[in-house]
Scaffold this active site. Structure first.
Site, PDB file in Angstrom:
ATOM      1  N   ARG A 141       0.849  -1.204   0.000  1.00  0.00           N
ATOM      2  CA  ARG A 141       0.000   0.000   0.000  1.00  0.00           C
ATOM      3  C   ARG A 141       0.882   1.251   0.000  1.00  0.00           C
ATOM      4  O   ARG A 141       0.622   2.221  -0.709  1.00  0.00           O
ATOM      5  CB  ARG A 141      -0.941   0.004   1.217  1.00  0.00           C
ATOM      6  N   LYS A 180     -12.671  14.110   4.649  1.00  0.00           N
ATOM      7  CA  LYS A 180     -13.790  13.583   3.855  1.00  0.00           C
ATOM      8  C   LYS A 180     -14.615  12.611   4.678  1.00  0.00           C
ATOM      9  O   LYS A 180     -14.064  11.835   5.456  1.00  0.00           O
ATOM     10  CB  LYS A 180     -13.252  12.853   2.626  1.00  0.00           C
ATOM     11  N   GLU A 227     -19.755  14.282   1.515  1.00  0.00           N
ATOM     12  CA  GLU A 227     -19.980  13.339   0.413  1.00  0.00           C
ATOM     13  C   GLU A 227     -21.235  12.491   0.616  1.00  0.00           C
ATOM     14  O   GLU A 227     -21.204  11.459   1.274  1.00  0.00           O
ATOM     15  CB  GLU A 227     -18.764  12.410   0.244  1.00  0.00           C
ATOM     16  N   LYS A 273     -19.209  16.752  -2.405  1.00  0.00           N
ATOM     17  CA  LYS A 273     -18.764  15.667  -3.291  1.00  0.00           C
ATOM     18  C   LYS A 273     -19.943  14.734  -3.542  1.00  0.00           C
ATOM     19  O   LYS A 273     -20.147  13.764  -2.822  1.00  0.00           O
ATOM     20  CB  LYS A 273     -17.602  14.925  -2.618  1.00  0.00           C
TER      21      LYS A 273
END
Ligand code: 13P
Length: 339
Positions: free
Chosen positions: A47, A137, A178, A220
């Site tokens: 990752r 977010k 979002e 978003k």
């Protein structure tokens, strides 16, 4: 600097002509799924290597103003030993972080889910900020079927999204809000429009209740599209017209920018849809991108976990970022895909 000034500086850095946001904040199960598709094991080192490679793409900052990172990435280093948030800053890219803790079934609302992560959020934000994050977010999801999303799910998710946004702003962190109406299913474009209108309306109602400063957040949302299993698909112009119609009804002009998610659209369609929106009459907000898959898919396919592919991986990401940068001006054409 006071908090309002701090938030404004971050907004100004994120909202720039010809630029958008890269979502590279896949949770552990999601990145494992993405890696599985290219036969790569999701280890911490893989990752790190992959995300370090993406973030060190030369000149990525020409088209990318911000990157959403996963919590783990904030503490990882590039191959050259630079902390990844610092690498973003070197690229003139603002580092941000996904702060929700995923979703759970919502009791008494069959088929609906609720996003969790508010407990201890203030303390976590202080830590993320020390690690370099300047925005955050939080994603809520809404499934469309005959009975979902229920009014209960729409109201409960709006409430947590607004509480998250208020907590972020109090810490000087710009919230990306979002609400994602999912593309899964056979529903029509009209049904997506109806559901999205109610969802976005409820989200802004909750943001208002919680005194969230609309000038200091980004939205978003999903685009208005038919379900992916609906045989009757549509074209970018129609998506653009319907999406802007619903957003104009629900999103106050004080919001500086709307940065769409790609939600499972192909990279080409996501770019074409954004381009079509930017070809319509000027809107009160910027219309931009915050894509995950639509920016990363070609890069991931090029990489395949092999460092011999590093250069073509970065070239693939750069190309998608560039095309979406062009779509911010409504000047993208399909022919540009071949270059
Ligand atoms: P996609 O563009 O792949 O939908 O990802 C964006 C995102 O951040 C979802 O939370």
């Amino acid at each position: 600097m006071n908090i309002q000034d701090e938030l404004q500086v971050t907004i100004d850095a994120l909202v720039q002509k010809g630029k958008g946001i890269l979502a590279a904040d896949e949770s552990s199960p999601t990145i494992a799924k993405r890696f599985q598709a290219i036969d790569v094991e999701s280890t911490e080192e893989n990752r790190r290597a992959y995300r370090s490679l993406l973030l060190s793409t030369p000149d990525l900052g020409e088209f990318i103003s911000g990157v959403i990172l996963f919590e783990e990435t904030l503490g990882q280093c590039s191959d050259d030993g630079v902390m990844l948030p610092a690498l973003c800053v070197q690229q003139d890219i603002v580092p941000g972080v996904k702060v929700d803790k995923g979703k759970l079934p919502l009791p008494n609302a069959p088929g609906d889910e609720i996003t969790q992560g508010l407990d201890g959020l203030e303390l976590r934000l202080k830590g993320y900020k020390q690690q370099g994050a300047r925005f955050a977010k939080w994603r809520d999801v809404y499934h469309i079927n005959e009975v979902t999303p229920s009014l209960l799910a729409i109201q409960a998710n709006a409430e947590v999204l607004a509480r998250y946004a208020a907590i972020c702003q109090a810490q000087g962190i710009v919230p990306i809000v979002e609400p994602e109406v999912l593309i899964d299913g056979t529903h029509s474009l009209t049904r997506c429009a109806e559901v999205s209108e109610v969802v976005f309306h409820e989200v802004f109602h909750a943001l208002h209740r919680h005194h969230v400063v609309l000038e200091h957040m980004l939205l978003k949302p999903n685009m208005i599209v038919p379900g992916k299993l609906n045989p009757q698909q549509t074209n970018p112009h129609e998506v653009a017209v319907q999406t802007v119609r619903i957003l104009r009804r629900t999103v106050p002009a004080a919001v500086p920018s709307i940065n769409f998610l790609s939600g499972g659209l192909t990279p080409e369609v996501a770019t074409a849809n954004l381009n079509a929106m930017n070809q319509l009459d000027p809107q009160p907000w910027e219309l931009s991108f915050s894509y995950g898959r639509a920016l990363q898919e070609p890069a991931l396919q090029a990489w395949k976990g092999d460092s011999a592919n590093n250069q073509i991986t970065q070239a693939a990401l750069y190309q998608r970022a560039r095309l979406n940068g062009i779509a911010r001006y409504g000047k993208y054409t399909e022919a540009m895909e071949c270059r």
